[in-house]
Scaffold this active site. Structure first.
Site, PDB file in Angstrom:
ATOM      1  N   ARG A   1      -9.124  14.181  -5.156  1.00 45.28           N
ATOM      2  CA  ARG A   1      -9.072  12.926  -4.384  1.00 45.28           C
ATOM      3  C   ARG A   1      -8.787  11.759  -5.330  1.00 45.28           C
ATOM      4  O   ARG A   1      -8.059  10.838  -4.987  1.00 45.28           O
ATOM      5  CB  ARG A   1     -10.376  12.691  -3.615  1.00 45.28           C
TER       6      ARG A   1
ATOM      7  N   TYR B   1       5.712  -2.793  13.152  1.00 47.10           N
ATOM      8  CA  TYR B   1       5.423  -1.471  13.711  1.00 47.10           C
ATOM      9  C   TYR B   1       4.149  -1.558  14.571  1.00 47.10           C
ATOM     10  O   TYR B   1       3.157  -2.166  14.158  1.00 47.10           O
ATOM     11  CB  TYR B   1       5.256  -0.465  12.556  1.00 47.10           C
TER      12      TYR B   1
ATOM     13  N   ASP C   1       6.264  -4.849   3.802  1.00 51.30           N
ATOM     14  CA  ASP C   1       6.475  -3.457   4.208  1.00 51.30           C
ATOM     15  C   ASP C   1       7.972  -3.192   4.060  1.00 51.30           C
ATOM     16  O   ASP C   1       8.789  -3.731   4.817  1.00 51.30           O
ATOM     17  CB  ASP C   1       5.995  -3.264   5.653  1.00 51.30           C
TER      18      ASP C   1
ATOM     19  N   LYS D   1       9.327   8.127   6.016  1.00 48.68           N
ATOM     20  CA  LYS D   1      10.642   7.757   6.537  1.00 48.68           C
ATOM     21  C   LYS D   1      11.741   8.068   5.513  1.00 48.68           C
ATOM     22  O   LYS D   1      11.917   9.214   5.164  1.00 48.68           O
ATOM     23  CB  LYS D   1      10.605   6.294   6.967  1.00 48.68           C
TER      24      LYS D   1
END
Ligand code: P1T
Length: 380
Positions: free
Chosen positions: A47, A99, A171, A196
């Site tokens: 992690r 978004y 973004d 994406k």
């Protein structure tokens, strides 16, 4: 190694020191053996970090002309981790056209913890100026925005924000570092959904944040580990592999989207086309100045009612009706009922997002096939 296409393939990456493998290995292990407590080869628990993620983070930092990269389990995890660095009472100015998931996490999650948001047309700089309050800490920009493809002048927005000691996050999912580097234009953070264009093959969900600021990197790295929305080794490998072809894919996405936008804008059945590469786009001049290409996303409205738009969505044969974007295959979507359904209708309409809007993610198939596909679906 200065040029982008070379960096996509090599930056931050080296042959595996134990085997010479040219591709970054996928270390499928959750923990690493220590010689003595705290004495290890740089990794203790997956992690906190792992070699595949570290390679991806270095690569992303180089591509975005930043110093530090952080990889996350999704774009939303990246966005949320940035927001977790703020406190109750802090105020964020955010673009109205973002978004739907970004709007949702801001209003449905972070507002519950006392962070306040104003959603404005950030592409109109005067709206940024008047939205900044004494308690404003962050300006959140999507440029090009999802789904209306508005362009915000990054250096101008940064100047307004920085004068008031407000940080700026961009973004950069739609543009990718192939077309635009917000950090080089003054922004403090770049955020990505690597799901994406960076991944590029619709086979992985991921996110990233890149910064040049050491103090903020330490803050976000702490949160990344503390909260734990991290990507696994295979996810990191897939994003790294996707990035290797980003440069050539983006060239094709941009060229085909431009052709499709021009085709649609001349089509007698089309009411309006949204694409920053069209000279008729209201922010075309800004896009030309700050981007190296206009991207692969095109939105448009057909003449006629919403039913006509809905009908067209299921008539394309190459464009698949699906959420997401940025893959090699072309997608068609209906923001009002899909990607932006979590924004209330009246808020969507205030932002200019009509129920009849259709969004295309133009893939890298032969563009003539794509144009024929759209034409037959529009005419039916
Ligand atoms: O889906 P995820 O990887 O969590 O990324 C969220 C996200 C963040 N920022 C932008 C600009 C995005 O477009 C997205 C995700 N968008 C879609 C799934 C979509 O179809 O628009």
């Amino acid at each position: 190694m200065k040029r982008f296409a070379t960096k996509t393939i090599h930056a931050g990456l080296e042959a595996d020191p134990t085997t010479g493998a040219i591709m970054t290995p996928v270390y499928l292990t959750s923990t690493y053996v220590q010689e003595a407590p705290g004495k290890h080869k740089g990794y203790d628990y997956a992690r906190t970090n792992h070699p595949t993620r570290q390679a991806l983070e270095k690569n992303l930092a180089a591509l975005e002309e930043g110093t530090y990269g952080l990889a996350f389990a999704s774009g939303m995890a990246a966005t949320s981790t940035v927001l977790l660095a703020f406190n109750a009472g802090d105020h964020v100015v955010c673009g109205k056209d973002v978004y739907g998931g970004t709007y949702r996490v801001f209003t449905k999650v972070f507002e519950r913890f006392g962070v306040k948001f104003s959603f404005v047309n950030v592409h109109h700089l005067t709206e940024i100026r008047s939205a900044i309050l004494p308690e404003t800490k962050l300006l959140w920009i999507e440029t090009p925005s999802n789904p209306l493809l508005h362009i915000t002048d990054i250096p101008e927005a940064v100047e307004i924000a920085h004068k008031k000691k407000v940080l700026v996050a961009v973004d950069n999912t739609f543009a990718t570092p192939a077309l635009q580097n917000p950090l080089a234009l003054g922004a403090d953070f770049v955020v990505h959904s690597t799901t994406k264009y960076l991944g590029g093959h619709s086979d992985v969900v991921g996110g990233a944040v890149v910064t040049r600021n050491e103090e903020w990197y330490q803050k976000l790295k702490f949160l990344q580990n503390a909260v734990g929305a991290v990507p696994g080794p295979l996810d990191c490998f897939l994003v790294l592999r996707g990035i290797k072809t980003l440069s050539v894919r983006m060239e094709r996405h941009c060229a085909s989207a431009q052709r499709i936008a021009e085709f649609l804008s001349k089509h007698p059945e089309v009411e309006r086309v949204y694409y920053p590469g069209l000279t008729s786009h209201p922010e075309h001049v800004i896009a030309k100045r700050q981007m190296r290409g206009y991207g692969g996303m095109v939105s448009f409205e057909l003449k006629g009612d919403v039913q006509r738009a809905l009908k067209m969505l299921s008539l394309t044969k190459i464009f698949s009706l699906a959420e997401s974007l940025g893959g090699v295959e072309s997608l068609i979507g209906h923001p009002a009922s899909m990607t932006h359904a979590s924004i209330p209708k009246e808020e969507r309409e205030k932002a200019g997002l009509k129920d009849s809007l259709i969004r295309l993610s133009v893939g890298i198939e032969d563009v003539d096939d794509l144009i024929e596909d759209l034409d037959q679906a529009i005419k039916k």
